[in-house]
Design a protein around this motif. Structure first.
Motif, PDB file in Angstrom:
ATOM      1  N   SER A 193     -11.756  -2.394 -11.124  1.00 30.50           N
ATOM      2  CA  SER A 193     -12.443  -3.148 -11.274  1.00 30.50           C
ATOM      3  C   SER A 193     -12.949  -3.989 -10.393  1.00 30.50           C
ATOM      4  CB  SER A 193     -12.554  -4.228 -12.998  1.00 30.50           C
ATOM      5  OG  SER A 193     -11.492  -4.529 -13.033  1.00 30.50           O
ATOM      6  N   THR A 194     -11.840  -4.457  -9.289  1.00 34.50           N
ATOM      7  CA  THR A 194     -11.253  -5.372  -8.067  1.00 34.50           C
ATOM      8  C   THR A 194     -11.707  -4.340  -6.948  1.00 34.50           C
ATOM      9  OG1 THR A 194      -9.612  -6.159  -8.206  1.00 34.50           O
ATOM     10  CG2 THR A 194     -10.598  -7.178 -10.089  1.00 34.50           C
ATOM     11  N   ILE A 195     -11.917  -5.601  -6.000  1.00 30.24           N
ATOM     12  CA  ILE A 195     -11.346  -4.808  -4.059  1.00 30.24           C
ATOM     13  C   ILE A 195      -9.538  -4.444  -3.990  1.00 30.24           C
ATOM     14  CG2 ILE A 195     -11.318  -5.143  -1.697  1.00 30.24           C
ATOM     15  CD1 ILE A 195     -14.058  -6.440  -2.298  1.00 30.24           C
ATOM     16  N   ILE A 196      -9.779  -2.735  -3.828  1.00 34.94           N
ATOM     17  CA  ILE A 196      -8.295  -2.973  -4.079  1.00 34.94           C
ATOM     18  C   ILE A 196      -7.590  -2.076  -1.851  1.00 34.94           C
ATOM     19  CG2 ILE A 196      -8.312  -1.208  -6.145  1.00 34.94           C
ATOM     20  CD1 ILE A 196      -8.954   1.115  -4.014  1.00 34.94           C
ATOM     21  N   THR A 197      -6.671  -2.686  -2.461  1.00 30.74           N
ATOM     22  CA  THR A 197      -5.652  -2.169  -0.911  1.00 30.74           C
ATOM     23  C   THR A 197      -5.708  -0.902  -0.146  1.00 30.74           C
ATOM     24  OG1 THR A 197      -4.112  -3.392  -1.231  1.00 30.74           O
ATOM     25  CG2 THR A 197      -5.838  -4.643  -0.714  1.00 30.74           C
ATOM     26  N   SER A 198      -4.876   0.122  -1.240  1.00 26.93           N
ATOM     27  CA  SER A 198      -4.097   0.899  -1.091  1.00 26.93           C
ATOM     28  C   SER A 198      -3.979   1.724  -2.480  1.00 26.93           C
ATOM     29  CB  SER A 198      -3.390   0.516  -0.780  1.00 26.93           C
ATOM     30  OG  SER A 198      -1.952  -0.263  -1.831  1.00 26.93           O
ATOM     31  N   VAL A 199      -4.184   2.796  -1.978  1.00 25.00           N
ATOM     32  CA  VAL A 199      -3.887   3.696  -3.760  1.00 25.00           C
ATOM     33  C   VAL A 199      -3.132   4.388  -3.265  1.00 25.00           C
ATOM     34  CG1 VAL A 199      -5.340   6.078  -5.022  1.00 25.00           C
ATOM     35  CG2 VAL A 199      -6.621   3.698  -4.191  1.00 25.00           C
ATOM     36  N   GLN A 200      -1.818   5.409  -4.278  1.00 23.14           N
ATOM     37  CA  GLN A 200      -1.593   6.140  -4.490  1.00 23.14           C
ATOM     38  C   GLN A 200      -1.660   6.887  -5.914  1.00 23.14           C
ATOM     39  OE1 GLN A 200       1.829   3.184  -5.287  1.00 23.14           O
ATOM     40  NE2 GLN A 200       2.830   4.112  -3.589  1.00 23.14           N
ATOM     41  N   TRP A 201      -1.482   8.542  -5.480  1.00 25.11           N
ATOM     42  CA  TRP A 201      -1.153   9.932  -6.124  1.00 25.11           C
ATOM     43  C   TRP A 201      -0.138  10.490  -6.368  1.00 25.11           C
ATOM     44  CZ3 TRP A 201      -5.135  10.327  -9.064  1.00 25.11           C
ATOM     45  CH2 TRP A 201      -6.810  10.244  -9.164  1.00 25.11           C
ATOM     46  N   PHE A 202       0.375  10.750  -7.391  1.00 30.84           N
ATOM     47  CA  PHE A 202       0.767  11.574  -8.153  1.00 30.84           C
ATOM     48  C   PHE A 202       0.892  12.547  -8.961  1.00 30.84           C
ATOM     49  CE2 PHE A 202       2.174   6.670  -8.116  1.00 30.84           C
ATOM     50  CZ  PHE A 202       3.251   6.742  -7.115  1.00 30.84           C
ATOM     51  N   GLN A 203       2.148  13.453  -8.957  1.00 24.58           N
ATOM     52  CA  GLN A 203       1.983  14.843 -10.151  1.00 24.58           C
ATOM     53  C   GLN A 203       2.690  14.442 -10.766  1.00 24.58           C
ATOM     54  OE1 GLN A 203       2.715  18.278  -7.635  1.00 24.58           O
ATOM     55  NE2 GLN A 203       0.587  19.285  -9.094  1.00 24.58           N
ATOM     56  N   LEU A 259       2.663  12.714  -4.353  1.00 26.29           N
ATOM     57  CA  LEU A 259       1.254  13.188  -2.865  1.00 26.29           C
ATOM     58  C   LEU A 259       0.458  11.889  -2.162  1.00 26.29           C
ATOM     59  CD1 LEU A 259      -0.668  14.294  -6.172  1.00 26.29           C
ATOM     60  CD2 LEU A 259       0.821  15.558  -5.362  1.00 26.29           C
ATOM     61  N   PHE A 260       0.005  11.575  -2.559  1.00 29.18           N
ATOM     62  CA  PHE A 260      -0.381  10.165  -1.137  1.00 29.18           C
ATOM     63  C   PHE A 260      -0.371   8.962  -1.122  1.00 29.18           C
ATOM     64  CE2 PHE A 260      -3.396  14.289  -1.584  1.00 29.18           C
ATOM     65  CZ  PHE A 260      -3.653  15.480  -0.658  1.00 29.18           C
ATOM     66  N   TYR A 261      -0.256   7.806  -0.186  1.00 35.48           N
ATOM     67  CA  TYR A 261      -0.346   6.914  -0.478  1.00 35.48           C
ATOM     68  C   TYR A 261      -1.189   6.814   0.665  1.00 35.48           C
ATOM     69  CZ  TYR A 261       0.771   2.164   0.359  1.00 35.48           C
ATOM     70  OH  TYR A 261       0.465   0.415   1.000  1.00 35.48           O
ATOM     71  N   MET A 262      -2.150   5.577   0.668  1.00 40.75           N
ATOM     72  CA  MET A 262      -3.349   5.265   1.287  1.00 40.75           C
ATOM     73  C   MET A 262      -4.153   4.288   1.905  1.00 40.75           C
ATOM     74  SD  MET A 262      -6.058   8.761   0.800  1.00 40.75           S
ATOM     75  CE  MET A 262      -7.220   7.510  -0.841  1.00 40.75           C
ATOM     76  N   THR A 263      -4.674   3.672   2.615  1.00 44.27           N
ATOM     77  CA  THR A 263      -5.176   2.294   2.700  1.00 44.27           C
ATOM     78  C   THR A 263      -6.371   2.400   3.484  1.00 44.27           C
ATOM     79  OG1 THR A 263      -3.824   2.396   4.461  1.00 44.27           O
ATOM     80  CG2 THR A 263      -2.725   1.185   2.956  1.00 44.27           C
ATOM     81  N   SER A 264      -6.629   3.698   3.631  1.00 44.46           N
ATOM     82  CA  SER A 264      -8.072   2.792   4.367  1.00 44.46           C
ATOM     83  C   SER A 264      -8.562   4.712   4.612  1.00 44.46           C
ATOM     84  CB  SER A 264      -7.772   2.767   6.069  1.00 44.46           C
ATOM     85  OG  SER A 264      -7.331   2.966   6.488  1.00 44.46           O
ATOM     86  N   LYS A 265      -7.716   5.558   5.507  1.00 42.18           N
ATOM     87  CA  LYS A 265      -7.869   7.291   6.188  1.00 42.18           C
ATOM     88  C   LYS A 265      -8.017   7.965   5.038  1.00 42.18           C
ATOM     89  CE  LYS A 265      -7.788   5.634  10.752  1.00 42.18           C
ATOM     90  NZ  LYS A 265      -6.743   6.409  12.177  1.00 42.18           N
ATOM     91  N   CYS A 307      -2.792   7.595 -10.543  1.00 44.32           N
ATOM     92  CA  CYS A 307      -3.705   6.841  -9.804  1.00 44.32           C
ATOM     93  C   CYS A 307      -2.654   5.499  -9.851  1.00 44.32           C
ATOM     94  CB  CYS A 307      -4.946   6.702  -8.659  1.00 44.32           C
ATOM     95  SG  CYS A 307      -5.767   5.809 -10.634  1.00 44.32           S
ATOM     96  N   ALA A 308      -2.918   4.658  -8.573  1.00 42.61           N
ATOM     97  CA  ALA A 308      -2.140   3.625  -8.730  1.00 42.61           C
ATOM     98  C   ALA A 308      -2.280   2.861  -7.618  1.00 42.61           C
ATOM     99  CB  ALA A 308      -0.382   3.596  -8.939  1.00 42.61           C
ATOM    100  N   VAL A 309      -2.808   1.714  -8.115  1.00 45.16           N
ATOM    101  CA  VAL A 309      -3.888   1.028  -7.054  1.00 45.16           C
ATOM    102  C   VAL A 309      -3.165  -0.262  -6.378  1.00 45.16           C
ATOM    103  CG1 VAL A 309      -6.368   1.912  -7.622  1.00 45.16           C
ATOM    104  CG2 VAL A 309      -5.701  -0.038  -8.482  1.00 45.16           C
ATOM    105  N   LYS A 310      -3.271  -1.098  -5.295  1.00 38.89           N
ATOM    106  CA  LYS A 310      -3.004  -1.776  -5.588  1.00 38.89           C
ATOM    107  C   LYS A 310      -4.352  -2.758  -4.695  1.00 38.89           C
ATOM    108  CE  LYS A 310       0.627  -3.939  -1.944  1.00 38.89           C
ATOM    109  NZ  LYS A 310       1.517  -4.076  -0.954  1.00 38.89           N
TER     110      LYS A 310
END
Length: 128
Positions: free
Chosen positions: A36-46, A56-62, A97-100
């Motif tokens: 619901s708000t602008i995020i700075t990064s996302v993590q995906w887990f399995q 699985l992934f830690y992403m900030t832009s690409k 998923c987890a967002v920062k």
């Protein structure tokens, strides 16, 4: 998760869809994580049944890709996708998923994903 801004509490919502995904082996699909708000990064887990969380992934832009999995992020538009290509039985798991946002890490609802042979009727159901 409650955020404080200028002394005012605001609820930050993170939603993941679909909640349950059943894939036919060899098919492609995606999971989406919305915030619901602008995020700075996302993590995906399995997480496999009874197993530990696997990052699985830690992403900030690409966008990032690992084998048959790919993830994209749009910090401005507040979402991330996890793509599963050519699904295999080993992809059956729960995905998180987890967002920062600033210094906060907020876990989302999870998606249970099962890659099954859909040529057979689901357990407990009889064929025609």
């Amino acid at each position: 998760m409650m955020l404080m801004k200028d002394g005012v509490e605001a609820q930050m919502k993170v939603e993941q869809s679909p909640g349950v995904l059943i894939l036919q082996e060899g098919s492609n699909s995606s999971l989406m994580c919305n915030c619901s708000t602008i995020i700075t990064s996302v993590q995906w887990f399995q997480q496999n049944p009874g197993g530990p969380l696997i990052a699985l992934f830690y992403m900030t832009s690409k966008p990032q890709e690992k084998g048959r999995l790919k993830s994209t992020i749009s910090t401005k538009d507040r979402y991330s996708h996890l793509y599963i290509r050519d699904s295999q039985p080993g992809d059956s798991a729960t995905y998180f998923c987890a967002v920062k946002h600033s210094a906060l890490l907020t876990p989302a609802a999870c998606t249970e994903t099962r890659a099954e042979d859909l040529t057979q009727p689901p357990e407990g159901e009889q064929g025609p």
